[in-house]
Design an enzyme around this catalytic site. Structure first.
Site, PDB file in Angstrom:
ATOM      1  N   ALA A 189      43.705   6.705  47.312  1.00 18.27           N
ATOM      2  CA  ALA A 189      43.892   5.215  48.048  1.00 18.27           C
ATOM      3  C   ALA A 189      44.229   3.787  46.551  1.00 18.27           C
ATOM      4  O   ALA A 189      43.688   4.506  45.572  1.00 18.27           O
ATOM      5  CB  ALA A 189      42.067   5.029  48.063  1.00 18.27           C
ATOM      6  N   GLY A 231      37.443  -1.267  42.645  1.00 21.88           N
ATOM      7  CA  GLY A 231      37.172   0.577  43.128  1.00 21.88           C
ATOM      8  C   GLY A 231      37.034  -0.060  44.421  1.00 21.88           C
ATOM      9  O   GLY A 231      37.207  -0.604  45.199  1.00 21.88           O
ATOM     10  N   ASN A 232      37.521   1.636  45.308  1.00 23.95           N
ATOM     11  CA  ASN A 232      37.061   1.770  47.023  1.00 23.95           C
ATOM     12  C   ASN A 232      36.244   3.177  47.004  1.00 23.95           C
ATOM     13  O   ASN A 232      35.785   3.357  45.806  1.00 23.95           O
ATOM     14  CB  ASN A 232      38.663   1.816  47.445  1.00 23.95           C
ATOM     15  N   ARG A 233      36.408   3.609  48.136  1.00 26.37           N
ATOM     16  CA  ARG A 233      35.339   4.550  48.689  1.00 26.37           C
ATOM     17  C   ARG A 233      36.105   5.878  48.800  1.00 26.37           C
ATOM     18  O   ARG A 233      35.531   7.145  49.299  1.00 26.37           O
ATOM     19  CB  ARG A 233      34.665   4.655  50.189  1.00 26.37           C
ATOM     20  N   SER A 234      37.111   5.954  48.330  1.00 28.76           N
ATOM     21  CA  SER A 234      38.027   7.118  48.798  1.00 28.76           C
ATOM     22  C   SER A 234      36.950   7.579  47.641  1.00 28.76           C
ATOM     23  O   SER A 234      36.912   8.379  46.402  1.00 28.76           O
ATOM     24  CB  SER A 234      38.673   7.052  48.038  1.00 28.76           C
TER      25      SER A 234
END
Ligand code: CTP
Ligand code: CA
Length: 228
Positions: free
Chosen positions: A100, A33-36
């Protein structure tokens, strides 16, 4: 009617916004995943609604309340986000890709939970996800449709931003400078908005709602003549 008799911008227009960050499954319990946080995309939805637009919000893993009046479609992975955006794009006067989207996903997701074997971890093989912004910019589903991308860059913001705008083929690219605690997971946002017409508009640091309003200010004059 606003000044000069021009039709009032986004009122009655159909806006498609992607928000949040995709999760690419590794196995049933794990993902890349990512931090968005989804805050910028949700601020875009709320401000478009306030201007009288109809909003479809494709939301990837966002833990925020639905903006009142938005038609929210929940997705998990980049492939699901792509399906949802492609299904809605023909109706949209404006598409904003604020999500993102993971560049890569595991080649396959394990059917069962991956276990420790004592022999060390197996590598996770990745493949590239389709570039949704490139796809929707390259072949517009509607004449006069305005397409907006977002980009986060840690350095060479203008140079990389210009190159990315040209490569993607969108009308506007909102370039955030990230790193040093800026943008991701924060309340405020500062950006440079680059236009395919060569324009560059600096948006000072401030709440994500303010940035969203400035983005709509730049979208409105680019809209095809109204249908009200
Ligand atoms: N985007 C997309 N599909 C992807 C990746 C990105 O639609 N598979 C969109 C994002 O939603 C964003 C824009 O493209 O609006 C720019 O994303 P960014 O990650 O900055 O661009 P990339 O082309 O992936 O380049 P980079 O190598 O810098 O990550
Ligand atoms: Ca990327």
């Amino acid at each position: 009617l606003a000044h000069g008799g021009a039709p009032s911008g986004l009122a009655g227009r159909r806006v498609l916004i992607s928000a949040g960050g995709t999760r690419e499954p590794i196995d049933p319990v794990r993902f890349i995943g990512n931090r968005s946080s989804g805050r910028q995309g949700y601020a875009l939805a709320a401000t478009a609604l306030a201007r009288g637009a109809e909003v479809v919000l494709v939301s990837a893993n966002v833990g925020l309340p639905d903006p009142a009046g938005a038609d929210v479609r929940r997705v998990g992975s980049a492939q699901e986000l792509r399906e949802a955006v492609l299904a809605e794009r023909a109706k949209a006067d404006v598409i904003v890709m604020a999500a993102a989207v993971a560049d890569f996903r595991p080649v396959s997701s394990a059917e069962g939970k991956i276990k420790k074997t004592g022999a060390g971890p197996a590598p996770i093989e990745l493949v590239e996800n389709p570039d949704i912004l490139l796809e929707i910019s390259g072949e517009r589903a509607r004449a006069g449709q305005v397409v907006v991308g977002f980009a986060a860059e840690t350095d060479h913001v203008l140079e990389y931003g210009r190159a990315k705008l040209a490569r993607k083929g969108c009308d506007l690219l909102v370039v955030n400078q990230v790193g040093g605690g800026r943008a991701f997971g924060t309340e405020d946002n500062q950006a440079m908005v680059l236009g395919a017409d060569g324009s560059a508009t600096e948006i000072p640091n401030g709440p994500k709602e303010d940035l969203a309003d400035r983005v709509w200010d730049l979208v409105e004059p680019r809209l095809a003549p109204g249908h009200t």
